[in-house]
Motif scaffolding. Structure first.
Motif, PDB file in Angstrom:
ATOM      1  N   ALA A 194       0.833  -1.206   0.000  1.00 35.28           N
ATOM      2  CA  ALA A 194       0.000   0.000   0.000  1.00 35.28           C
ATOM      3  C   ALA A 194       0.869   1.258   0.000  1.00 35.28           C
ATOM      4  N   ALA A 195       1.978   1.221   0.749  1.00 37.15           N
ATOM      5  CA  ALA A 195       2.877   2.375   0.794  1.00 37.15           C
ATOM      6  C   ALA A 195       3.534   2.605  -0.565  1.00 37.15           C
ATOM      7  N   VAL A 196       3.969   1.529  -1.205  1.00 36.26           N
ATOM      8  CA  VAL A 196       4.575   1.651  -2.534  1.00 36.26           C
ATOM      9  C   VAL A 196       3.576   2.249  -3.519  1.00 36.26           C
ATOM     10  N   LYS A 197       2.353   1.744  -3.488  1.00 37.16           N
ATOM     11  CA  LYS A 197       1.338   2.267  -4.404  1.00 37.16           C
ATOM     12  C   LYS A 197       1.048   3.741  -4.119  1.00 37.16           C
ATOM     13  N   GLY A 198       0.985   4.113  -2.845  1.00 40.30           N
ATOM     14  CA  GLY A 198       0.715   5.497  -2.495  1.00 40.30           C
ATOM     15  C   GLY A 198       1.789   6.444  -3.012  1.00 40.30           C
ATOM     16  N   ILE A 199       3.060   6.046  -2.859  1.00 41.33           N
ATOM     17  CA  ILE A 199       4.164   6.882  -3.323  1.00 41.33           C
ATOM     18  C   ILE A 199       4.158   6.977  -4.848  1.00 41.33           C
ATOM     19  N   LYS A 200       3.983   5.835  -5.511  1.00 39.06           N
ATOM     20  CA  LYS A 200       3.945   5.842  -6.977  1.00 39.06           C
ATOM     21  C   LYS A 200       2.794   6.698  -7.490  1.00 39.06           C
ATOM     22  N   THR A 201       1.646   6.596  -6.819  1.00 38.11           N
ATOM     23  CA  THR A 201       0.479   7.380  -7.226  1.00 38.11           C
ATOM     24  C   THR A 201       0.784   8.869  -7.179  1.00 38.11           C
ATOM     25  N   GLN A 202       1.409   9.317  -6.083  1.00 39.52           N
ATOM     26  CA  GLN A 202       1.696  10.748  -5.982  1.00 39.52           C
ATOM     27  C   GLN A 202       2.700  11.186  -7.044  1.00 39.52           C
ATOM     28  N   PHE A 203       3.764  10.408  -7.240  1.00 39.84           N
ATOM     29  CA  PHE A 203       4.763  10.784  -8.241  1.00 39.84           C
ATOM     30  C   PHE A 203       4.133  10.921  -9.623  1.00 39.84           C
ATOM     31  N   VAL A 204       3.311   9.918  -9.996  1.00 39.63           N
ATOM     32  CA  VAL A 204       2.720   9.909 -11.331  1.00 39.63           C
ATOM     33  C   VAL A 204       1.713  11.042 -11.494  1.00 39.63           C
ATOM     34  N   LEU A 205       0.843  11.213 -10.501  1.00 40.00           N
ATOM     35  CA  LEU A 205      -0.176  12.261 -10.619  1.00 40.00           C
ATOM     36  C   LEU A 205       0.446  13.656 -10.576  1.00 40.00           C
ATOM     37  N   ASP A 206       1.493  13.839  -9.775  1.00 41.93           N
ATOM     38  CA  ASP A 206       2.176  15.134  -9.760  1.00 41.93           C
ATOM     39  C   ASP A 206       2.800  15.431 -11.120  1.00 41.93           C
ATOM     40  N   GLU A 207       3.363  14.399 -11.748  1.00 38.19           N
ATOM     41  CA  GLU A 207       3.931  14.594 -13.081  1.00 38.19           C
ATOM     42  C   GLU A 207       2.843  14.935 -14.091  1.00 38.19           C
ATOM     43  N   LEU A 208       1.682  14.317 -13.928  1.00 39.64           N
ATOM     44  CA  LEU A 208       0.540  14.619 -14.806  1.00 39.64           C
ATOM     45  C   LEU A 208       0.059  16.056 -14.615  1.00 39.64           C
ATOM     46  N   VAL A 209       0.070  16.513 -13.378  1.00 35.90           N
ATOM     47  CA  VAL A 209      -0.323  17.901 -13.105  1.00 35.90           C
ATOM     48  C   VAL A 209       0.564  18.853 -13.905  1.00 35.90           C
ATOM     49  N   ASN A 210       1.883  18.576 -13.890  1.00 35.95           N
ATOM     50  CA  ASN A 210       2.813  19.426 -14.638  1.00 35.95           C
ATOM     51  C   ASN A 210       2.621  19.280 -16.144  1.00 35.95           C
ATOM     52  N   LYS A 211       2.450  18.038 -16.594  1.00 37.28           N
ATOM     53  CA  LYS A 211       2.307  17.785 -18.031  1.00 37.28           C
ATOM     54  C   LYS A 211       1.047  18.433 -18.588  1.00 37.28           C
ATOM     55  N   GLU A 212      -0.061  18.333 -17.847  1.00 37.29           N
ATOM     56  CA  GLU A 212      -1.338  18.872 -18.318  1.00 37.29           C
ATOM     57  C   GLU A 212      -1.542  20.329 -17.902  1.00 37.29           C
TER      58      GLU A 212
END
Length: 469
Positions: free
Chosen positions: A347-365
């Protein structure tokens, strides 16, 4: 100042920094001034002790130590900014060389956000449950409403299933009555399962004035988890009477005039609930698909911190409120400690990956958060916390947590963008247009982002390391 960056792995770097001694001048002046205010020397007024006297009396080393501790955060921040690093957490700083009048050299190892490549996500396809409300669902909903309007009337007979009994309780552990083990005038519906295990069997068949003793494991209180001898006395037996299902009941229990209108409203409400659940399910499954498409290295130190945070919150907040400890919780869940550790880590791994990916999406979009979106999110978080919006807002501002809430909203918007571009079908093969449920999708997406850990960039004073030894 000179600095160089060495990449240790995709999520960690080592900064090597060389600082000419003249750049320590301001920090040295500040160190002498600080020491001046802290010490007294006979023959000199406080704050007017010459630098050479401080060096003689207290040692040049003490001054250098104070100056370096003052200067390190500034030089570390300059090196980070110069290398354009997105750092996470606090650095591990090591003073490698300090020559008085010549140079200050140090290294700083720190975790960084990994570089993430967001692939084309428009081809994501997921399946969700169909929105289906049966007649049985409606009748169950109406029956639950009917239960709320049940009346009770005392009866002179033995207690049976469904009756409401008024009882007095006394719990003993090892023959001693517990201080918090006595309760009087407790109202209990037989068969509800809301009190102690075994109480239904104990009170059934007793009339008012009847008393019996049974053994049960206590769920809460000072002796939670222990076997107790419980004495229960029935002081009243009352039968529950449900109102007739007719138009009169509809008028009593709702704003509708007829039972059919009440049932129609129940159907609509259940459909809305299932649509929200469907949007949440879509968002969760789209997120899982997105994470499968992206390679995301996870900083080990950050992962361990997140695991420890999750364990702490579970043990000291959630379980504490229920009167449970971790071993008892695992027993109830039917899990081993190894299974719990594995699930927590995943769950911790998924939580960290989720934030990294979504933060990158925020910048990309190039997604932004406006005041209205932030206010709506704050209202929802306040409601879930049990605080008033004003209280929650004040706590957020005083705790400097506004950027964290902005991040949650932005990540929710990023996930909503991915969900909207995905193909979502229900179990009947029908394509679901989540644009029709935009509010539900945005809200459920924002809720999902809240589970991600906070990995804000480290503050400028993170490099404030002591140089003793």
């Amino acid at each position: 100042m000179k600095s160089a960056v060495e990449t240790l792995n995709p999520t960690r770097v080592r900064l090597t920094v060389e600082v000419p001694f003249e750049e320590l001048k301001d920090s040295l002046d500040a160190a002498y001034k600080k020491i001046n205010q802290q010490v007294t020397v006979k023959g000199f007024r406080k704050g007017k002790i010459p630098a050479r006297v401080i060096d003689q009396r207290f040692g040049r080393g003490a001054v250098l130590e104070e100056a370096v501790n003052d200067a390190l955060p500034k030089f570390y921040t300059e090196a980070v900014n110069g290398a354009e690093l997105n750092v996470l957490g606090q650095p591990e700083v090591d003073i490698t060389e300090l020559k008085d009048g010549e140079t200050l050299n140090f290294t700083a190892e720190v975790d960084i956000r990994p570089a993430i490549e967001i692939p084309d996500y428009s081809g994501i396809e997921v399946e969700v449950d169909a929105v289906e409300v049966s007649d049985e669902d409606i009748e169950k909903s109406v029956e639950q409403l009917r239960e709320r309007f049940a009346s009770t009337s005392p009866v002179e007979r033995a207690a049976a299933d469904g009756d409401v009994v008024t009882i007095d309780l006394e719990a003993k552990v090892d023959g001693e009555v517990l201080e918090d083990g006595i309760a009087s005038g407790v109202s209990y519906t037989i068969g509800s399962g809301e009190l102690l295990e075994g109480i239904d069997e104990a009170v059934k068949g007793l009339e008012a004035g009847g008393e019996t003793t049974f053994t049960s494991e206590l769920k809460g209180g000072s002796a939670a988890g222990k076997e107790a001898e419980v004495t229960v006395k029935v002081t009243q037996v009352a039968s529950r009477e449900l109102p007739e299902l007719d138009d009169e009941f509809a008028q009593l229990a709702s704003e509708f005039d007829t039972l059919e209108e009440l049932r129609a409203d129940s159907r609509k409400r259940l459909e809305n609930m299932k649509q929200y659940d469907q949007a949440t399910q879509a968002q969760e499954r789209v997120l899982d698909k997105l994470l499968e498409l992206v390679e995301v290295p996870v900083p080990e130190k950050l992962l361990e911190e997140e695991i420890n945070t999750r364990k702490h919150n579970l043990e000291h907040h959630q379980l504490g409120q229920m009167g449970l400890d971790l071993p008892k919780y695992l027993e109830i869940q039917g899990k081993t400690e190894e299974e719990f550790e594995t699930e927590t880590r995943e769950a911790a791994v998924k939580g960290i990956k989720t934030q990294f990916v979504l933060d990158e999406l925020v910048n990309k979009e190039k997604l932004n958060v406006n005041q209205e979106e932030l206010t709506e999110h704050l209202m929802r978080r306040a409601a879930s916390s049990g605080m008033s919006p004003d209280q929650f807002a004040q706590a957020v501002v005083e705790g400097g947590q506004v950027p964290l809430l902005v991040g949650e909203v932005a990540r929710g918007k990023a996930l909503a963008v991915v969900v909207e571009s995905a193909t979502v079908k229900d179990t009947n093969g029908e394509v679901i247009d989540l644009d029709d449920d935009e509010d539900e999708t945005d809200e459920s997406a924002a809720a999902a982002s809240e589970d991600a850990p906070v990995t804000e960039d480290a503050p400028a004073d993170a490099a404030e390391e002591k140089t003793e030894g």
